[in-house]
Design an enzyme around this catalytic site. Structure first.
Site, mmCIF file in Angstrom:
data_model
loop_
_atom_site.group_PDB
_atom_site.id
_atom_site.type_symbol
_atom_site.label_atom_id
_atom_site.label_comp_id
_atom_site.label_asym_id
_atom_site.label_seq_id
_atom_site.Cartn_x
_atom_site.Cartn_y
_atom_site.Cartn_z
ATOM 1 N N LYS A 127 -3.212 -0.368 -4.747
ATOM 2 C CA LYS A 127 -3.724 -0.823 -4.002
ATOM 3 C C LYS A 127 -4.672 -1.454 -3.981
ATOM 4 O O LYS A 127 -5.350 -0.204 -4.083
ATOM 5 C CB LYS A 127 -2.143 -0.756 -3.033
ATOM 6 C CG LYS A 127 -1.827 -1.633 -1.978
ATOM 7 C CD LYS A 127 -0.946 -2.294 -3.207
ATOM 8 C CE LYS A 127 -0.500 -4.374 -2.285
ATOM 9 N NZ LYS A 127 1.047 -4.066 -2.603
ATOM 10 N N ASP A 167 -1.114 -10.255 -3.146
ATOM 11 C CA ASP A 167 -0.407 -9.502 -2.283
ATOM 12 C C ASP A 167 -0.588 -10.707 -0.399
ATOM 13 O O ASP A 167 -0.665 -12.055 -1.164
ATOM 14 C CB ASP A 167 -0.302 -8.218 -1.092
ATOM 15 C CG ASP A 167 0.544 -7.205 -0.563
ATOM 16 O OD1 ASP A 167 1.270 -7.130 -1.289
ATOM 17 O OD2 ASP A 167 -0.130 -7.406 0.528
HETATM 18 P P1 NDP Z 1 1.554 -14.216 1.574
HETATM 19 O O1 NDP Z 1 0.165 -14.038 2.203
HETATM 20 O O2 NDP Z 1 2.139 -15.524 0.979
HETATM 21 O O3 NDP Z 1 2.166 -14.771 3.155
HETATM 22 C C1 NDP Z 1 2.037 -14.235 3.867
HETATM 23 C C2 NDP Z 1 3.538 -14.601 5.807
HETATM 24 O O4 NDP Z 1 3.520 -13.853 6.501
HETATM 25 C C3 NDP Z 1 2.770 -15.447 6.048
HETATM 26 O O5 NDP Z 1 3.847 -16.300 6.520
HETATM 27 C C4 NDP Z 1 2.036 -14.633 6.770
HETATM 28 O O6 NDP Z 1 1.646 -15.189 8.422
HETATM 29 C C5 NDP Z 1 3.069 -13.676 7.473
HETATM 30 N N1 NDP Z 1 2.502 -12.642 8.250
HETATM 31 C C6 NDP Z 1 0.996 -12.060 7.163
HETATM 32 N N2 NDP Z 1 0.812 -10.980 7.309
HETATM 33 C C7 NDP Z 1 1.429 -11.360 9.010
HETATM 34 C C8 NDP Z 1 1.011 -9.898 10.716
HETATM 35 N N3 NDP Z 1 0.413 -9.463 10.818
HETATM 36 N N4 NDP Z 1 1.936 -10.248 11.616
HETATM 37 C C9 NDP Z 1 2.945 -11.509 11.556
HETATM 38 N N5 NDP Z 1 2.766 -12.028 9.841
HETATM 39 C C10 NDP Z 1 2.152 -12.271 9.658
HETATM 40 O O7 NDP Z 1 1.826 -13.487 0.785
HETATM 41 P P2 NDP Z 1 3.441 -12.310 0.478
HETATM 42 O O8 NDP Z 1 4.638 -13.413 0.648
HETATM 43 O O9 NDP Z 1 2.480 -12.118 -0.811
HETATM 44 O O10 NDP Z 1 3.777 -10.922 1.170
HETATM 45 C C11 NDP Z 1 4.558 -10.816 2.104
HETATM 46 C C12 NDP Z 1 5.227 -9.218 2.232
HETATM 47 O O11 NDP Z 1 5.975 -8.973 1.403
HETATM 48 C C13 NDP Z 1 4.124 -8.892 2.846
HETATM 49 O O12 NDP Z 1 4.907 -7.187 3.352
HETATM 50 C C14 NDP Z 1 3.697 -7.968 0.874
HETATM 51 O O13 NDP Z 1 3.001 -6.796 0.820
HETATM 52 C C15 NDP Z 1 5.644 -7.936 0.404
HETATM 53 N N6 NDP Z 1 5.143 -7.953 -0.859
HETATM 54 C C16 NDP Z 1 5.146 -9.291 -1.754
HETATM 55 C C17 NDP Z 1 4.833 -9.006 -3.302
HETATM 56 C C18 NDP Z 1 4.058 -10.167 -3.805
HETATM 57 O O14 NDP Z 1 4.775 -10.257 -5.184
HETATM 58 N N7 NDP Z 1 3.522 -11.140 -3.646
HETATM 59 C C19 NDP Z 1 5.821 -8.255 -3.792
HETATM 60 C C20 NDP Z 1 6.233 -6.867 -2.973
HETATM 61 C C21 NDP Z 1 5.966 -7.295 -1.655
HETATM 62 P P3 NDP Z 1 0.010 -16.369 7.966
HETATM 63 O O15 NDP Z 1 0.373 -17.452 7.577
HETATM 64 O O16 NDP Z 1 0.097 -16.665 10.044
HETATM 65 O O17 NDP Z 1 -0.900 -15.303 7.887
HETATM 66 O O1 2IT Z 2 3.874 -5.043 -3.062
HETATM 67 C C1 2IT Z 2 4.120 -5.830 -4.393
HETATM 68 O O2 2IT Z 2 4.954 -5.051 -4.768
HETATM 69 C C2 2IT Z 2 3.186 -6.599 -5.006
HETATM 70 N N1 2IT Z 2 1.539 -6.909 -4.069
HETATM 71 C C3 2IT Z 2 3.240 -7.082 -6.315
HETATM 72 C C4 2IT Z 2 2.680 -6.113 -7.012
HETATM 73 C C5 2IT Z 2 2.407 -6.616 -8.295
HETATM 74 O O3 2IT Z 2 1.695 -5.648 -8.801
HETATM 75 O O4 2IT Z 2 2.590 -7.438 -9.238
#
Ligand code: NDP
Ligand code: 2IT
Length: 446
Positions: A127, A167
């Protein structure tokens, strides 16, 4: 015996990694299940597999200088944690958010090792990221930052070494800029990133994969009791990549989603966030980069500033924002209001006391390393397509994602069964551990 061992083990982890609270939390959650398992399987104890797994193979920390639109020099910090390469090259996302520090990235990299193992694909865990805040930055500033970040990172990654992805704060725009700079510096076109744009090697279904996968996993959990998501009232947090496609798939399966959030607050739309409203949210978040409060103005519903959605009555919850967004009190509220299922799209969104509430209430609890593994799984499929120099159809990728989520579910049931209850948290930890541990044993003390 195990309790004493756990306390001693955690003491040593905390002493060696001071102040890294999220890392301690992630390790303790895993070690609580793995220490008893290792006691029953002494080959892992003798080779000190768990002790080795909490020590990253390598950590890279670097300076990221860039200029903003006013010409002022800005300095951020960049990181890549290369945690474990026993079963494949390091694989995991990049997070750009002001809260990013070494402890947060080590927790995410540690979780990634188990998650990637569960996908059945050959991927190690890593990561990375930066404390860069993309909010209120112009496209030009984001590009300058990404290029400077890659000016250092490029020498540490590669299609057979370490393959980053997105992420929080890293979506299609950032991956495009990062990939472009990598290609310029290395003078080679390889699948070094996943989540790429469609026109330069990205896989169909990768944007959808985490959210879709989480809903598929939830449906599998309900299926074990002859139930389904149809007509279930669902609370979703976040409004980024994972949240958006969670809503899309929930709608496809006939559920009704009533909440979304961002770091400023949450909206509650009791009429449901249908396809048309979701398309508006996608444009708001991915195009205009606006705040979710605008939804309440547009569709005339409630907006709660500075709050999280867990007090809203629902049948199922899909936390999809960030770590520790469900406290013990939130978990108690959810259970009290009749919530029967929690499936984690975000990484480690429930704090340890909250997890205990769900396990004691014996509701369906899908832990993040299993439930959100669909994203990295389709990243693995993107890597395969890049190596083959082929592109699979939507149907092919979706079918493979479904198979993988079902196999993760089966793995969790196999290792997490406690009478007629399935402890998916325990199942995911043990199921994810075995493959990595066996590979480490076979490869000697390295
Ligand atoms: P994005 O940046 O697309 O969206 C993040 C969302 O979460 C936004 O709505 C953001 O609000 C909110 N957010 C972020 N930080 C905070 C915080 N500290 N407090 C409250 N709200 C918060 O990210 P993703 O959708 O990609 O990721 C969301 C979650 O999913 C994370 O935990 C990530 O690790 C996990 N994840 C993502 C994967 C992927 O493929 N993208 C895969 C597996 C897990 P704001 O706009 O106000 O910051
Ligand atoms: O938390 C996760 O699994 C991710 N942000 C996706 C990682 C990836 O390599 O697709």
């Amino acid at each position: 015996m195990s309790n004493k061992k756990l306390a001693a083990f955690m003491e040593s982890v905390k002493t060696k990694n001071p102040g890294e609270l999220e890392f301690h939390q992630a390790v303790e959650e895993v070690a609580a299940e793995i220490i008893p398992f290792v006691e029953e399987n002494p080959k892992y104890a003798e080779a000190k597999i768990l002790e080795r797994m909490v020590e990253p193979e390598r950590v890279i920390i670097f300076r990221v200088p860039w200029r903003n639109d006013k010409g002022e020099v800005q300095i951020n910090r960049g990181f890549r944690v290369q945690m474990n390469s026993a079963i494949g090259p390091y694989k995991g996302g990049l997070r750009f958010h002001p809260s990013v520090n070494l402890g947060i990235l080590k927790f995410l990299a540690f979780e990634q090792v188990f998650k990637n193992s569960l996908t059945t694909l050959p991927m190690g865990g890593g990561k990375g990221g930066s404390d860069f805040e993309r909010r209120r930055k112009s496209d030009n500033e984001v590009m300058s930052f990404c290029q400077s970040f890659m000016n250092e990172l490029f020498r540490h990654i590669g299609q057979d070494t370490d393959i980053p992805a997105g992420d929080i704060g890293v979506g299609a725009r950032e991956i495009g800029f990062l990939f472009g700079q990598y290609k310029k510096l290395k003078n080679e076109f390889t699948g070094v990133f996943t989540g790429k744009g469609r026109s330069f090697g990205g896989s169909l279904i990768r944007p959808e994969a985490t959210g879709y996968g989480n809903v598929i996993f939830a449906e599998e959990m309900l299926k074990t009791k002859g139930d389904s998501l149809k007509e279930k009232i669902c609370a979703v947090s976040g409004s980024g990549n994972v949240a958006q496609f969670t809503v899309e798939m929930l709608n496809k399966l006939g559920a009704k989603v009533i909440t979304l959030s961002d770091s400023d607050g949450f909206i509650h739309d009791s009429n449901g966030i249908n396809a048309e409203k979701l398309a508006w949210v996608m444009e708001l978040k991915n195009g205009k980069r606006g705040r979710i409060s605008k939804y309440a103005e547009k569709f005339d519903c409630e907006y709660s500033k500075g709050k999280r959605p867990w007090g809203v009555k629902c049948d199922a919850a899909f936390p999809s924002a960030t770590q520790n967004e469900i406290s013990k009190t939130d978990a108690e509220l959810l259970v009290k209001n009749g919530c029967q299922l929690v499936s984690e799209g975000a990484n480690m969104p429930t704090d340890p006391a909250g997890v205990t509430v769900f396990l004691n209430a014996k509701i369906f609890y899908g832990p993040s390393k299993a439930a959100n593994a669909g994203g990295v799984a389709v990243s693995g499929l993107e890597m395969s397509q890049n190596s083959l120099r082929l592109s699979w159809s939507r149907e092919e990728v979706l079918e493979k994602l479904q198979e993988i989520m079902k196999s993760i579910h089966t793995n969790c049931v196999e290792h997490g069964k406690e009478g007629d209850f399935v402890n998916y948290a325990k199942g995911a930890n043990i199921g994810g551990f075995i493959k990595v541990a066996d590979a480490m044993l076979a490869q000697g003390v390295v």
